[in-house]
Design a protein around this motif. Sequence first.
Motif, PDB file in Angstrom:
ATOM      1  N   MET A   1       0.830  -1.203   0.000  1.00 22.20           N
ATOM      2  CA  MET A   1       0.000   0.000   0.000  1.00 22.20           C
ATOM      3  C   MET A   1       0.866   1.256   0.000  1.00 22.20           C
ATOM      4  O   MET A   1       1.866   1.337   0.718  1.00 22.20           O
ATOM      5  CB  MET A   1      -0.904   0.006   1.230  1.00 22.20           C
ATOM      6  CG  MET A   1      -1.792  -1.218   1.361  1.00 22.20           C
ATOM      7  SD  MET A   1      -3.052  -1.291   0.080  1.00 22.20           S
ATOM      8  CE  MET A   1      -3.973   0.191   0.451  1.00 22.20           C
ATOM      9  N   LYS A   2       0.468   2.247  -0.798  1.00 25.31           N
ATOM     10  CA  LYS A   2       1.209   3.504  -0.857  1.00 25.31           C
ATOM     11  C   LYS A   2       0.734   4.487   0.209  1.00 25.31           C
ATOM     12  O   LYS A   2       1.493   5.343   0.653  1.00 25.31           O
ATOM     13  CB  LYS A   2       1.062   4.130  -2.244  1.00 25.31           C
ATOM     14  CG  LYS A   2       1.641   3.291  -3.377  1.00 25.31           C
ATOM     15  CD  LYS A   2       1.478   3.997  -4.708  1.00 25.31           C
ATOM     16  CE  LYS A   2       2.078   3.177  -5.847  1.00 25.31           C
ATOM     17  NZ  LYS A   2       1.314   1.950  -6.117  1.00 25.31           N
ATOM     18  N   GLU A   3      -0.540   4.398   0.587  1.00 26.49           N
ATOM     19  CA  GLU A   3      -1.112   5.331   1.550  1.00 26.49           C
ATOM     20  C   GLU A   3      -1.431   4.612   2.855  1.00 26.49           C
ATOM     21  O   GLU A   3      -2.229   3.674   2.878  1.00 26.49           O
ATOM     22  CB  GLU A   3      -2.391   5.968   0.984  1.00 26.49           C
ATOM     23  CG  GLU A   3      -2.178   6.841  -0.234  1.00 26.49           C
ATOM     24  CD  GLU A   3      -1.486   8.152   0.103  1.00 26.49           C
ATOM     25  OE1 GLU A   3      -1.415   8.496   1.302  1.00 26.49           O
ATOM     26  OE2 GLU A   3      -1.013   8.821  -0.833  1.00 26.49           O
ATOM     27  N   ARG A   4      -0.823   5.064   3.938  1.00 24.97           N
ATOM     28  CA  ARG A   4      -1.032   4.446   5.242  1.00 24.97           C
ATOM     29  C   ARG A   4      -2.491   4.543   5.683  1.00 24.97           C
ATOM     30  O   ARG A   4      -3.047   3.598   6.254  1.00 24.97           O
ATOM     31  CB  ARG A   4      -0.118   5.136   6.266  1.00 24.97           C
ATOM     32  CG  ARG A   4      -0.258   4.626   7.691  1.00 24.97           C
ATOM     33  CD  ARG A   4       0.182   3.192   7.830  1.00 24.97           C
ATOM     34  NE  ARG A   4       0.141   2.757   9.223  1.00 24.97           N
ATOM     35  CZ  ARG A   4      -0.023   1.506   9.609  1.00 24.97           C
ATOM     36  NH1 ARG A   4      -0.155   0.548   8.707  1.00 24.97           N
ATOM     37  NH2 ARG A   4      -0.043   1.190  10.884  1.00 24.97           N
ATOM     38  N   LEU A   5      -3.130   5.684   5.408  1.00 21.99           N
ATOM     39  CA  LEU A   5      -4.526   5.870   5.807  1.00 21.99           C
ATOM     40  C   LEU A   5      -5.431   4.832   5.144  1.00 21.99           C
ATOM     41  O   LEU A   5      -6.338   4.285   5.786  1.00 21.99           O
ATOM     42  CB  LEU A   5      -4.988   7.286   5.448  1.00 21.99           C
ATOM     43  CG  LEU A   5      -6.400   7.692   5.897  1.00 21.99           C
ATOM     44  CD1 LEU A   5      -6.451   9.183   6.205  1.00 21.99           C
ATOM     45  CD2 LEU A   5      -7.447   7.354   4.837  1.00 21.99           C
TER      46      LEU A   5
ATOM     47  N   GLU B   1      -4.549   1.875   4.040  1.00 22.63           N
ATOM     48  CA  GLU B   1      -4.237   0.564   4.611  1.00 22.63           C
ATOM     49  C   GLU B   1      -4.930   0.367   5.960  1.00 22.63           C
ATOM     50  O   GLU B   1      -5.509  -0.697   6.227  1.00 22.63           O
ATOM     51  CB  GLU B   1      -2.729   0.409   4.775  1.00 22.63           C
ATOM     52  CG  GLU B   1      -2.306  -0.971   5.260  1.00 22.63           C
ATOM     53  CD  GLU B   1      -0.803  -1.143   5.278  1.00 22.63           C
ATOM     54  OE1 GLU B   1      -0.345  -2.304   5.277  1.00 22.63           O
ATOM     55  OE2 GLU B   1      -0.081  -0.133   5.293  1.00 22.63           O
ATOM     56  N   ILE B   2      -4.896   1.392   6.801  1.00 27.41           N
ATOM     57  CA  ILE B   2      -5.572   1.318   8.104  1.00 27.41           C
ATOM     58  C   ILE B   2      -7.073   1.154   7.903  1.00 27.41           C
ATOM     59  O   ILE B   2      -7.732   0.362   8.596  1.00 27.41           O
ATOM     60  CB  ILE B   2      -5.272   2.579   8.939  1.00 27.41           C
ATOM     61  CG1 ILE B   2      -3.790   2.629   9.316  1.00 27.41           C
ATOM     62  CG2 ILE B   2      -6.144   2.621  10.194  1.00 27.41           C
ATOM     63  CD1 ILE B   2      -3.356   3.943   9.934  1.00 27.41           C
TER      64      ILE B   2
ATOM     65  N   ASN C   1      -7.879  -2.481   6.828  1.00 25.26           N
ATOM     66  CA  ASN C   1      -7.747  -3.420   7.947  1.00 25.26           C
ATOM     67  C   ASN C   1      -8.897  -3.284   8.937  1.00 25.26           C
ATOM     68  O   ASN C   1      -9.400  -4.285   9.471  1.00 25.26           O
ATOM     69  CB  ASN C   1      -6.408  -3.204   8.655  1.00 25.26           C
ATOM     70  CG  ASN C   1      -5.231  -3.631   7.801  1.00 25.26           C
ATOM     71  OD1 ASN C   1      -5.370  -4.456   6.905  1.00 25.26           O
ATOM     72  ND2 ASN C   1      -4.063  -3.060   8.065  1.00 25.26           N
TER      73      ASN C   1
END
Length: 339
Positions: A261-265, A267-268, A271
């Motif tokens: 994933m390029k964007e942490r937001l 990905e969160i 999940n």
Amino acid sequence: MNREMYETILNMPDFMEKALKELKLNGEVPLEIDGIAFFGMGGSGIAGRIVSEWLNYEWGVNVYSYNEITIPRNLSRNTLITLISYSGNTEETLMAAKNAINGGYKVAVISSGGRLIEIAMEKNLPHIIIPRIFSQPRESLPYLFTAAVKMLMETKLIGNVQLNQLNDCIETLYNVKKGLNTNNIPKILAEKVYSKIISIFTYTPLTPAAIRFKQSLNENSKVMAKVEVIPEACHNAIMEWEENPEILKNIAMIIIREDVMKERLIEISINTLKEIALQRGATVEELHASGSNVLSNILSAIYIGDLVSIELANIKGIEARRINLIDYLKGKIRSSIYM
């Protein structure tokens, strides 16, 4: 049961490679083009959506995609209105062509024949003719998409850098195809979501893959499916889960995503959505995109998704190519317009 259609989809990279070599532009693209807008419906229109998402997101090129009849007023007269219809007889696309021509826009055509090619020849419009070798428009995506890229290259809006990405994408699809010999992901995924209402979650720039997956599930598998795009889905869609826990047991959530994933937001968000869905009894699966660029990600996900839809049709024991209700609706439209 649907072996012929499965083989057609399986040969997507072969068709793209062949289209890249064979397709030619008839006529000349007008000068001073500053953007291109694709108009088409269903299995034809999705080609424009893929090109638009890829080039807007990764390259900032002015490419638009519409499933509409009217021409939006924000499009300048230097935008090349490009009509896409495999059959060349899609009523909505013919209406869009009429509106574009009457509105004084620069117009181009991509089709295998029909009335749309007749109009292109009558009006001396630039056009690309693809071979009429597919049973259904949705099977012609490799040719329609490649033709759309070729049209863009003729406008000089894109060049060799983007062409190299297309070649990389074809190589990625060949690798995915080879991998299916040892790991039949489409069949495994189809078995897991059988008898479920399918809710597809994804994020930009993979939205075209989710839309195409929904279309294929609707048309080929004859199942209920919808698309939700993150992060917007986190602000509304998840609330339908709160008061309807029993319904979630009949839902299969399929997440189309990249491996990294390029964007942490995002990905969160994914999940957390998985956690909530699993807690409430939904089936949760992932469809991973392949490749090193946006185009490869989109088309590799589409490739697997299309194959899943055929495997699901096989499990249900139905003919994937059959579209009785669509044919009935089209007949009603034609009879009403031309009566």
